[in-house]
Write an enzyme that holds these catalytic residues in place. Structure first.
Site, PDB file in Angstrom:
ATOM      1  N   LYS A 250       0.876  -1.173   0.000  1.00 28.76           N
ATOM      2  CA  LYS A 250       0.000   0.000   0.000  1.00 28.76           C
ATOM      3  C   LYS A 250       0.913   1.222   0.000  1.00 28.76           C
ATOM      4  O   LYS A 250       1.634   1.472   0.957  1.00 28.76           O
ATOM      5  CB  LYS A 250      -0.887  -0.003   1.241  1.00 28.76           C
ATOM      6  CG  LYS A 250      -1.846   1.171   1.276  1.00 28.76           C
ATOM      7  CD  LYS A 250      -2.802   1.052   2.441  1.00 28.76           C
ATOM      8  CE  LYS A 250      -3.932   2.046   2.334  1.00 28.76           C
ATOM      9  NZ  LYS A 250      -3.485   3.433   2.349  1.00 28.76           N
ATOM     10  N   ARG A 255      -3.478   8.614  -5.503  1.00 25.93           N
ATOM     11  CA  ARG A 255      -4.038   7.697  -6.491  1.00 25.93           C
ATOM     12  C   ARG A 255      -4.092   8.394  -7.840  1.00 25.93           C
ATOM     13  O   ARG A 255      -4.404   9.589  -7.917  1.00 25.93           O
ATOM     14  CB  ARG A 255      -5.454   7.331  -6.037  1.00 25.93           C
ATOM     15  CG  ARG A 255      -6.129   6.205  -6.806  1.00 25.93           C
ATOM     16  CD  ARG A 255      -5.578   4.865  -6.384  1.00 25.93           C
ATOM     17  NE  ARG A 255      -6.300   3.781  -7.039  1.00 25.93           N
ATOM     18  CZ  ARG A 255      -7.357   3.186  -6.541  1.00 25.93           C
ATOM     19  NH1 ARG A 255      -7.855   3.597  -5.386  1.00 25.93           N
ATOM     20  NH2 ARG A 255      -7.931   2.193  -7.187  1.00 25.93           N
ATOM     21  N   ARG A 270      -7.908  11.356  -7.770  1.00 25.51           N
ATOM     22  CA  ARG A 270      -9.078  10.668  -7.214  1.00 25.51           C
ATOM     23  C   ARG A 270     -10.347  11.491  -7.399  1.00 25.51           C
ATOM     24  O   ARG A 270     -11.430  10.949  -7.518  1.00 25.51           O
ATOM     25  CB  ARG A 270      -8.807  10.419  -5.736  1.00 25.51           C
ATOM     26  CG  ARG A 270      -9.729   9.430  -5.170  1.00 25.51           C
ATOM     27  CD  ARG A 270      -9.098   8.826  -3.959  1.00 25.51           C
ATOM     28  NE  ARG A 270     -10.176   8.522  -3.042  1.00 25.51           N
ATOM     29  CZ  ARG A 270     -10.000   7.967  -1.861  1.00 25.51           C
ATOM     30  NH1 ARG A 270      -8.811   7.691  -1.436  1.00 25.51           N
ATOM     31  NH2 ARG A 270     -11.036   7.708  -1.105  1.00 25.51           N
ATOM     32  N   LYS A 419      -7.497  -3.050   2.919  1.00 28.19           N
ATOM     33  CA  LYS A 419      -6.241  -2.336   3.156  1.00 28.19           C
ATOM     34  C   LYS A 419      -5.864  -2.463   4.617  1.00 28.19           C
ATOM     35  O   LYS A 419      -6.713  -2.466   5.491  1.00 28.19           O
ATOM     36  CB  LYS A 419      -6.384  -0.867   2.760  1.00 28.19           C
ATOM     37  CG  LYS A 419      -7.492  -0.146   3.503  1.00 28.19           C
ATOM     38  CD  LYS A 419      -7.635   1.290   3.040  1.00 28.19           C
ATOM     39  CE  LYS A 419      -8.740   1.977   3.811  1.00 28.19           C
ATOM     40  NZ  LYS A 419      -9.064   3.304   3.331  1.00 28.19           N
TER      41      LYS A 419
HETATM   42  P1  AMP Z   1      -6.661   5.227   2.600  1.00 28.56           P
HETATM   43  O1  AMP Z   1      -6.102   6.508   2.022  1.00 28.56           O
HETATM   44  O2  AMP Z   1      -5.981   4.780   3.841  1.00 28.56           O
HETATM   45  O3  AMP Z   1      -8.160   5.220   2.661  1.00 28.56           O
HETATM   46  O4  AMP Z   1      -6.295   4.089   1.536  1.00 28.56           O
HETATM   47  C1  AMP Z   1      -6.894   3.974   0.302  1.00 28.56           C
HETATM   48  C2  AMP Z   1      -5.949   4.450  -0.755  1.00 28.56           C
HETATM   49  O5  AMP Z   1      -4.802   3.616  -0.812  1.00 28.56           O
HETATM   50  C3  AMP Z   1      -6.452   4.352  -2.156  1.00 28.56           C
HETATM   51  O6  AMP Z   1      -7.295   5.367  -2.532  1.00 28.56           O
HETATM   52  C4  AMP Z   1      -5.142   4.414  -2.949  1.00 28.56           C
HETATM   53  O7  AMP Z   1      -4.853   5.773  -3.228  1.00 28.56           O
HETATM   54  C5  AMP Z   1      -4.114   3.907  -2.015  1.00 28.56           C
HETATM   55  N1  AMP Z   1      -3.366   2.737  -2.473  1.00 28.56           N
HETATM   56  C6  AMP Z   1      -2.065   2.600  -2.212  1.00 28.56           C
HETATM   57  N2  AMP Z   1      -1.603   1.460  -2.714  1.00 28.56           N
HETATM   58  C7  AMP Z   1      -2.619   0.831  -3.326  1.00 28.56           C
HETATM   59  C8  AMP Z   1      -2.749  -0.404  -4.028  1.00 28.56           C
HETATM   60  N3  AMP Z   1      -1.714  -1.241  -4.184  1.00 28.56           N
HETATM   61  N4  AMP Z   1      -3.984  -0.718  -4.523  1.00 28.56           N
HETATM   62  C9  AMP Z   1      -5.042   0.121  -4.359  1.00 28.56           C
HETATM   63  N5  AMP Z   1      -4.974   1.295  -3.708  1.00 28.56           N
HETATM   64  C10 AMP Z   1      -3.774   1.656  -3.183  1.00 28.56           C
END
Ligand code: AMP
Length: 561
Positions: A250, A255, A270, A419
């Site tokens: 991650k 994004r 995004r 995640k």
């Molecule tokens: P969060 O910001 O904690 O809600 O995490 C979601 C975000 O993780 C997504 O919107 C992506 O921008 C990011 N992200 C990072 N790595 C990945 C991955 N390998 N696959 C999908 N999303 C990812």
């Protein structure tokens, strides 16, 4: 030509009926009478959060400004702009409980205004012009002038719109149904179109023009991103068969969706805005694709083979032209993990494992500033921890677990992608109270109140209920029933015997808890059977972490226990 008055009167009627079907019909009638541009404007006003570029999202006039403008409006002719305050509005506000209702209650009839109703598109253009004024005082002044031109029902409606009122009844679902009904199409067509293009105003315009839902994705029209649900603990990876996941790092960046067609390349954020201008090296790398593609990934700052902290990437964000030295100091890279379109074929319905193969065949190793995000199959539960720590070692913030058979569902957050990221810090806390849970946890003491130590006292700091499995909760329910000291309504105050490690995103000052702090997004990482209440974390440690957070530091890895 649709007038703003027609919209206002429809909104009044929508608000007065409780029948969803009737609301849909009233709104559908508006769309039937609207041109495509009017339909676009209608949605931009009624549902700015779902429209790509509504002037309302750029207006920057909040509640205080609206009340000021409203006071001027109801004060009548002898009121000086910016002068003394009318005293009538506050009492009307208290009486009606709503700014729009209060204003119309105090506003005299304006028959002359009602005779020349403003065209919807004129009103829309005027709001756009107001949104473009850099000075707040000017925006207020122009808004006041606009409201002055409107009849009572129009003032009411515009105030509602400016307040971002959902009470107008214009939920996304309702509007989609109304748009579809006006075009004699099934609601699912409108829903699917929205999923693909992510702009409700554009959906309305297309349906009014009689265009069918796009069977295909279009290059340079960004698709809403598929999102992941949080996994509270790595121990809780669902599935009896733990090999059913693809694991990726991650990345802690932003994004981005890359659209490439020969020499033409764009990146979208995004919020579906074009951001290619900020990342020239990625756009340049995208030009070398021989295929027409839409790729999904995350942009990070990256140098000498390592991901740089998010603060570095921030230097590249929000700038129209990035200065050359920042470009040099903060090189960026797009890690792609998905492919949505390849040479005329949409891959949304293709299972992830196959999309991955296509992605790897296309991008291969390295396109300079574009790299495939490595993915691995999960082999065993023990493997999850290893992969998680390996991701942290690479400078990333956690891992993603994705179902190999999953299709790409734009704009949705489901259980197909999970995640898990490293908590800001962890604290060992003791359970001081327990409550019965809800839903499938009804009947179990599954919601806990946690405390840390302050000298000889225990002071509360968080409530948490996610992170344990059913067996653990069952055992704890038994334990807490026998160790309950006192019952206070639904709350069982228990002997402080069970220590748990909590992870969380941040610490906030709080009046609710006796420690004076609250943990944000707390989750239970594990039960610390090896620890007693004497060994839990202290209020001093909480203060220390709070200070670190204020300075923007992260606790050192070794400091987290
Ligand atoms: P969060 O910001 O904690 O809600 O995490 C979601 C975000 O993780 C997504 O919107 C992506 O921008 C990011 N992200 C990072 N790595 C990945 C991955 N390998 N696959 C999908 N999303 C990812």
């Amino acid at each position: 030509m649709l007038t703003f008055r027609e919209l206002a009167e429809t909104c009044r009627r929508v608000e007065q009926t409780s029948s969803t079907n009737e609301k849909v019909e009233l709104l559908a009638e508006l769309f039937r009478r609207a041109s495509d541009r009017e339909a676009h404007a209608l949605v931009s006003l009624l549902r700015p959060q779902d429209a790509r570029d509504s002037p309302l999202s750029r207006l920057g006039l909040g509640g205080v400004a609206l009340i000021e403008v409203a006071e001027e409006l109801v004060a009548g002719d002898d009121f000086q702009l910016g002068g003394s305050r009318s005293s009538r509005l506050p009492s009307a506000l208290i009486q009606t409980g709503d700014l729009s209702d209060a204003v119309v209650q105090l506003l005299p009839e304006r028959p002359e205004r009602a005779e020349q109703p403003l065209a919807l598109l004129d009103l829309y253009r005027e709001l756009d012009r107001i949104a473009q004024q850099p000075r707040r005082a000017d925006r207020k002044r122009f808004l006041f002038a606009l409201l002055e031109r409107l009849s009572r029902v129009e003032v009411w409606c515009l105030m509602r719109i400016l307040q971002g009122e959902t009470r107008l009844g214009a939920s996304r679902g309702l509007l989609l149904r109304a748009i579809a009904r006006a075009a004699d199409s099934p609601a699912e067509d409108a829903e699917r179109t929205f999923l693909l293009i992510g702009d409700l105003a554009e959906v309305a315009a297309r349906f009014v023009r009689g265009e069918r839902s796009p069977a295909k994705l279009e290059l340079f029209r960004p698709v809403p991103f598929m999102l992941a649900s949080p996994l509270p603990s790595l121990r809780l990876v669902p599935d009896e068969d733990p090999t059913g996941w693809i694991v990726e790092d991650k990345y802690d960046g932003i994004r981005a969706q890359l659209h490439a067609d020969g020499g033409e390349v764009e990146l979208y954020s995004r919020s579906l805005h074009a951001i290619g201008g900020q990342f020239p090296e990625i756009v340049r790398a995208g030009r070398s694709f021989r295929s027409r593609v839409i790729l999904d990934g995350e942009i990070v700052a990256f140098r000498h083979g390592r991901v740089l902290p998010f603060q570095q990437l921030q230097r590249r964000l929000g700038r129209v032209g990035v200065p050359a030295h920042v470009l040099r100091d903060v090189p960026c890279r797009l890690f792609v993990f998905d492919i949505l379109h390849l040479d005329g074929a949409d891959l949304l319905e293709t299972p992830l494992a196959e999309r991955r193969q296509q992605l790897e065949a296309l991008v291969g190793g390295d396109y300079d500033a574009i790299t495939v995000a490595p993915a691995q199959w999960l082999r065993s539960r023990g493997d999850i921890e290893r992969k998680f720590h390996a991701a942290l070692d690479r400078g990333n913030e956690g891992i993603m677990l994705k179902r190999p058979e999953s299709v790409y569902t734009p704009g949705t957050r489901g259980q197909q992608w999970l995640k898990y990221k490293v908590p800001f810090a962890t604290l060992d806390c003791v359970v001081v109270a327990a409550e019965y849970g809800h839903g499938k946890r009804a009947g179990w003491l599954s919601d806990y109140l946690f405390a840390v130590r302050d000298g000889d006292r225990l002071v509360t700091i968080a409530k948490a209920y996610s992170g344990l499995n059913d067996e653990e909760i069952a055992a704890l329910t038994e334990h807490f029933r026998t160790t309950t000291i006192r019952r206070d309504g639904p709350v069982h105050w228990v002997e402080p015997t069970v220590v748990m490690e909590l992870g969380f995103e941040s610490i906030q000052p709080s009046d609710r808890h006796t420690s004076g702090f609250a943990l944000r997004f707390p989750r239970i990482l594990r039960i610390r059977i090896d620890k007693t209440v004497r060994e839990i974390d202290t209020l001093d440690r909480v203060r220390e972490l709070y200070e670190m957070q204020r300075r923007g530091d992260r606790p050192l890895a070794g400091e987290q226990h």
